[in-house]
Motif scaffolding. Structure first.
Motif, PDB file in Angstrom:
ATOM      1  N   MET A 125       0.844  -1.212   0.000  1.00  0.00           N
ATOM      2  CA  MET A 125       0.000   0.000   0.000  1.00  0.00           C
ATOM      3  C   MET A 125       0.878   1.261   0.000  1.00  0.00           C
ATOM      4  O   MET A 125       1.890   1.308   0.677  1.00  0.00           O
ATOM      5  N   THR A 126       0.467   2.238  -0.792  1.00  0.00           N
ATOM      6  CA  THR A 126       1.225   3.477  -0.853  1.00  0.00           C
ATOM      7  C   THR A 126       1.031   4.267   0.431  1.00  0.00           C
ATOM      8  O   THR A 126      -0.023   4.203   1.035  1.00  0.00           O
ATOM      9  N   ARG A 127       2.054   4.992   0.819  1.00  0.00           N
ATOM     10  CA  ARG A 127       1.935   5.805   2.024  1.00  0.00           C
ATOM     11  C   ARG A 127       0.963   6.959   1.775  1.00  0.00           C
ATOM     12  O   ARG A 127       0.882   7.483   0.670  1.00  0.00           O
ATOM     13  N   PRO A 128       0.237   7.351   2.841  1.00  0.00           N
ATOM     14  CA  PRO A 128      -0.747   8.419   2.653  1.00  0.00           C
ATOM     15  C   PRO A 128      -0.141   9.685   2.034  1.00  0.00           C
ATOM     16  O   PRO A 128      -0.751  10.300   1.181  1.00  0.00           O
ATOM     17  N   LEU A 129       1.075  10.046   2.439  1.00  0.00           N
ATOM     18  CA  LEU A 129       1.677  11.278   1.914  1.00  0.00           C
ATOM     19  C   LEU A 129       1.757  11.253   0.389  1.00  0.00           C
ATOM     20  O   LEU A 129       1.400  12.210  -0.285  1.00  0.00           O
ATOM     21  N   GLU A 130       2.195  10.124  -0.158  1.00  0.00           N
ATOM     22  CA  GLU A 130       2.306  10.022  -1.616  1.00  0.00           C
ATOM     23  C   GLU A 130       0.939  10.100  -2.276  1.00  0.00           C
ATOM     24  O   GLU A 130       0.789  10.632  -3.368  1.00  0.00           O
ATOM     25  N   ARG A 131      -0.044   9.546  -1.585  1.00  0.00           N
ATOM     26  CA  ARG A 131      -1.390   9.600  -2.163  1.00  0.00           C
ATOM     27  C   ARG A 131      -1.885  11.035  -2.242  1.00  0.00           C
ATOM     28  O   ARG A 131      -2.488  11.433  -3.235  1.00  0.00           O
ATOM     29  N   TRP A 132      -1.630  11.828  -1.201  1.00  0.00           N
ATOM     30  CA  TRP A 132      -2.051  13.232  -1.256  1.00  0.00           C
ATOM     31  C   TRP A 132      -1.331  13.940  -2.395  1.00  0.00           C
ATOM     32  O   TRP A 132      -1.932  14.721  -3.128  1.00  0.00           O
ATOM     33  N   GLN A 133      -0.041  13.664  -2.528  1.00  0.00           N
ATOM     34  CA  GLN A 133       0.727  14.332  -3.599  1.00  0.00           C
ATOM     35  C   GLN A 133       0.154  13.989  -4.968  1.00  0.00           C
ATOM     36  O   GLN A 133       0.037  14.852  -5.831  1.00  0.00           O
ATOM     37  N   ALA A 167      -8.202   9.411   9.277  1.00  0.00           N
ATOM     38  CA  ALA A 167      -8.721   8.077   8.940  1.00  0.00           C
ATOM     39  C   ALA A 167      -7.766   7.367   7.978  1.00  0.00           C
ATOM     40  O   ALA A 167      -7.527   6.163   8.097  1.00  0.00           O
ATOM     41  N   GLN A 168      -7.198   8.117   7.043  1.00  0.00           N
ATOM     42  CA  GLN A 168      -6.310   7.493   6.063  1.00  0.00           C
ATOM     43  C   GLN A 168      -4.978   7.099   6.703  1.00  0.00           C
ATOM     44  O   GLN A 168      -4.379   6.084   6.358  1.00  0.00           O
ATOM     45  N   PHE A 169      -4.557   7.916   7.669  1.00  0.00           N
ATOM     46  CA  PHE A 169      -3.362   7.583   8.434  1.00  0.00           C
ATOM     47  C   PHE A 169      -3.586   6.288   9.236  1.00  0.00           C
ATOM     48  O   PHE A 169      -2.764   5.369   9.210  1.00  0.00           O
ATOM     49  N   LEU A 170      -4.734   6.198   9.923  1.00  0.00           N
ATOM     50  CA  LEU A 170      -5.029   4.995  10.710  1.00  0.00           C
ATOM     51  C   LEU A 170      -5.188   3.763   9.817  1.00  0.00           C
ATOM     52  O   LEU A 170      -4.687   2.684  10.135  1.00  0.00           O
ATOM     53  N   ALA A 171      -5.879   3.943   8.693  1.00  0.00           N
ATOM     54  CA  ALA A 171      -6.102   2.797   7.798  1.00  0.00           C
ATOM     55  C   ALA A 171      -4.778   2.299   7.228  1.00  0.00           C
ATOM     56  O   ALA A 171      -4.562   1.092   7.093  1.00  0.00           O
ATOM     57  N   ALA A 172      -3.872   3.231   6.917  1.00  0.00           N
ATOM     58  CA  ALA A 172      -2.575   2.821   6.366  1.00  0.00           C
ATOM     59  C   ALA A 172      -1.754   2.059   7.402  1.00  0.00           C
ATOM     60  O   ALA A 172      -1.029   1.118   7.083  1.00  0.00           O
ATOM     61  N   ARG A 173      -1.878   2.469   8.675  1.00  0.00           N
ATOM     62  CA  ARG A 173      -1.180   1.749   9.750  1.00  0.00           C
ATOM     63  C   ARG A 173      -1.762   0.373   9.971  1.00  0.00           C
ATOM     64  O   ARG A 173      -1.054  -0.592  10.230  1.00  0.00           O
ATOM     65  N   ALA A 174      -3.094   0.288   9.907  1.00  0.00           N
ATOM     66  CA  ALA A 174      -3.769  -0.969  10.227  1.00  0.00           C
ATOM     67  C   ALA A 174      -3.653  -1.963   9.085  1.00  0.00           C
ATOM     68  O   ALA A 174      -3.808  -3.161   9.297  1.00  0.00           O
ATOM     69  N   LYS A 175      -3.389  -1.449   7.889  1.00  0.00           N
ATOM     70  CA  LYS A 175      -3.318  -2.298   6.693  1.00  0.00           C
ATOM     71  C   LYS A 175      -4.462  -3.309   6.650  1.00  0.00           C
ATOM     72  O   LYS A 175      -4.260  -4.514   6.712  1.00  0.00           O
ATOM     73  N   PRO A 176      -5.693  -2.822   6.572  1.00  0.00           N
ATOM     74  CA  PRO A 176      -6.814  -3.765   6.554  1.00  0.00           C
ATOM     75  C   PRO A 176      -6.755  -4.651   5.312  1.00  0.00           C
ATOM     76  O   PRO A 176      -6.343  -4.193   4.250  1.00  0.00           O
ATOM     77  N   ARG A 177      -7.108  -5.912   5.490  1.00  0.00           N
ATOM     78  CA  ARG A 177      -7.187  -6.798   4.319  1.00  0.00           C
ATOM     79  C   ARG A 177      -8.645  -7.077   4.032  1.00  0.00           C
ATOM     80  O   ARG A 177      -9.229  -8.024   4.531  1.00  0.00           O
ATOM     81  N   PRO A 178      -9.233  -6.165   3.275  1.00  0.00           N
ATOM     82  CA  PRO A 178     -10.681  -6.213   3.138  1.00  0.00           C
ATOM     83  C   PRO A 178     -11.150  -7.374   2.287  1.00  0.00           C
ATOM     84  O   PRO A 178     -10.739  -7.536   1.147  1.00  0.00           O
ATOM     85  N   GLU A 179     -11.991  -8.208   2.855  1.00  0.00           N
ATOM     86  CA  GLU A 179     -12.583  -9.294   2.088  1.00  0.00           C
ATOM     87  C   GLU A 179     -14.101  -9.129   2.111  1.00  0.00           C
ATOM     88  O   GLU A 179     -14.830 -10.043   1.770  1.00  0.00           O
ATOM     89  N   ALA A 180     -14.518  -7.959   2.534  1.00  0.00           N
ATOM     90  CA  ALA A 180     -15.946  -7.757   2.752  1.00  0.00           C
ATOM     91  C   ALA A 180     -16.733  -7.789   1.453  1.00  0.00           C
ATOM     92  O   ALA A 180     -16.241  -7.400   0.413  1.00  0.00           O
ATOM     93  N   VAL A 181     -17.938  -8.256   1.543  1.00  0.00           N
ATOM     94  CA  VAL A 181     -18.849  -8.118   0.411  1.00  0.00           C
ATOM     95  C   VAL A 181     -19.937  -7.124   0.778  1.00  0.00           C
ATOM     96  O   VAL A 181     -20.970  -7.061   0.158  1.00  0.00           O
ATOM     97  N   ARG A 182     -19.653  -6.349   1.785  1.00  0.00           N
ATOM     98  CA  ARG A 182     -20.648  -5.380   2.235  1.00  0.00           C
ATOM     99  C   ARG A 182     -20.494  -4.069   1.474  1.00  0.00           C
ATOM    100  O   ARG A 182     -19.478  -3.818   0.839  1.00  0.00           O
ATOM    101  N   ALA A 183     -21.496  -3.207   1.618  1.00  0.00           N
ATOM    102  CA  ALA A 183     -21.424  -1.920   0.945  1.00  0.00           C
ATOM    103  C   ALA A 183     -20.742  -0.871   1.819  1.00  0.00           C
ATOM    104  O   ALA A 183     -20.488   0.235   1.364  1.00  0.00           O
ATOM    105  N   GLU A 184     -20.445  -1.222   3.100  1.00  0.00           N
ATOM    106  CA  GLU A 184     -19.775  -0.247   3.958  1.00  0.00           C
ATOM    107  C   GLU A 184     -18.298  -0.628   4.084  1.00  0.00           C
ATOM    108  O   GLU A 184     -17.949  -1.806   4.043  1.00  0.00           O
TER     109      GLU A 184
END
Ligand SMILES: [Zn+2]
Ligand SMILES: [Zn+2]
Length: 251
Positions: free
Chosen positions: A1-9, A118-135
């Motif tokens: 996953m790209t770091r949040p800073l690069e994503r903002w750039q 939120a993006q900082f926390l998500a990048a730290r947590a590195k979620p591995r989303p397998e959800a089929v939910r809409a949220e």
């Protein structure tokens, strides 16, 4: 996953590119760039937090503690650089005791402030989303867009969280709002002006979201391209489709 800073750039650079390409969205994108620079700088500060609380409250009176020091700074920026209605609202909010979270200005301000956290926390947590939910499987917010990413012969569909920017895989023919899966009730609309963006609608629940097709434009930044395609929102509204989740600018 790209770091949040690069994503903002990348978002800031993309907004600059699209500003030249889509005059109808130029003013919006110019303002977005200013906001995204503010958010990038917040994100830089968060990098030094030792024990960041997992708090993503969007209520303007109960924003997460690490973002609170930025409220005044953001209000000053808006007062000076926002479009006039928002600048006026920011002036009033500087004096207000309690903000109504349903009003557009507090909603916008809360999201501008909480997104980078939120993006900082998500990048730290590195979620591995397998959800089929809409949220969003990380923060529970709704997606602001779908993203089609190249895979094999075609493209896979992902949903992009409006708050923490997590992406999770989602079936191509499935309405994220009501679960409709009948192809005939899930029309897709495209406009020549935006060859890599389409409106994915549902005739059962009358909601839509935009899909950014990375197989057609690999340089797209989904959040930014979604903003630039504001004519598609007007088009959908005329046909009485409601958006699944408004973007940062409330559109
Ligand atoms: Zn999220
Ligand atoms: Zn539906």
């Amino acid at each position: 996953m790209t770091r949040p800073l690069e994503r903002w750039q990348r978002r800031i650079a993309r907004a600059d590119d699209l500003e030249a390409r889509y005059p109808s969205a130029a003013e919006l994108l110019r303002f977005y760039r200013r906001i995204a620079r503010f958010q990038r700088d917040m994100g830089l500060d968060f990098d030094s937090l030792q024990n960041p609380p997992r708090d993503l409250s969007l209520h303007p009176a109960r924003l997460p503690e690490p973002v609170q020091p930025y409220i005044g700074r953001l209000l000053r920026l808006l007062r000076e650089e926002a479009p006039s209605a928002l600048a006026q609202a920011a002036r009033q909010l500087m004096r207000a005791e309690d903000w109504d979270p349903a009003d557009p200005a507090p909603r916008f301000i809360s999201r501008v402030l909480v997104q980078p956290y939120a993006q900082f926390l998500a990048a730290r947590a590195k979620p591995r989303p397998e959800a089929v939910r809409a949220e969003c499987p990380f923060c529970g917010e709704k997606p602001v867009a779908a993203v089609l990413r190249p895979e094999g012969e075609g493209g896979k569909r992902w949903l992009l969280c409006s708050l923490c920017a997590t992406e999770w895989e989602f079936r191509r023919l499935l309405c994220p709002s009501c679960g409709e899966e009948d192809r005939d009730k899930l029309p897709v609309y495209a406009a020549e002006e935006f060859p890599h963006i389409r409106v994915e609608a549902c005739d059962t629940c009358r909601t839509y979201l935009k899909a950014i097709d990375m197989t057609k434009d690999g340089l797209a930044e989904p959040e930014v391209d979604e903003l630039a395609a504001v004519p598609l929102d007007l088009w959908a509204a005329e046909r009485r489709y409601g958006k699944l989740q408004p973007n940062l600018m409330g559109l």
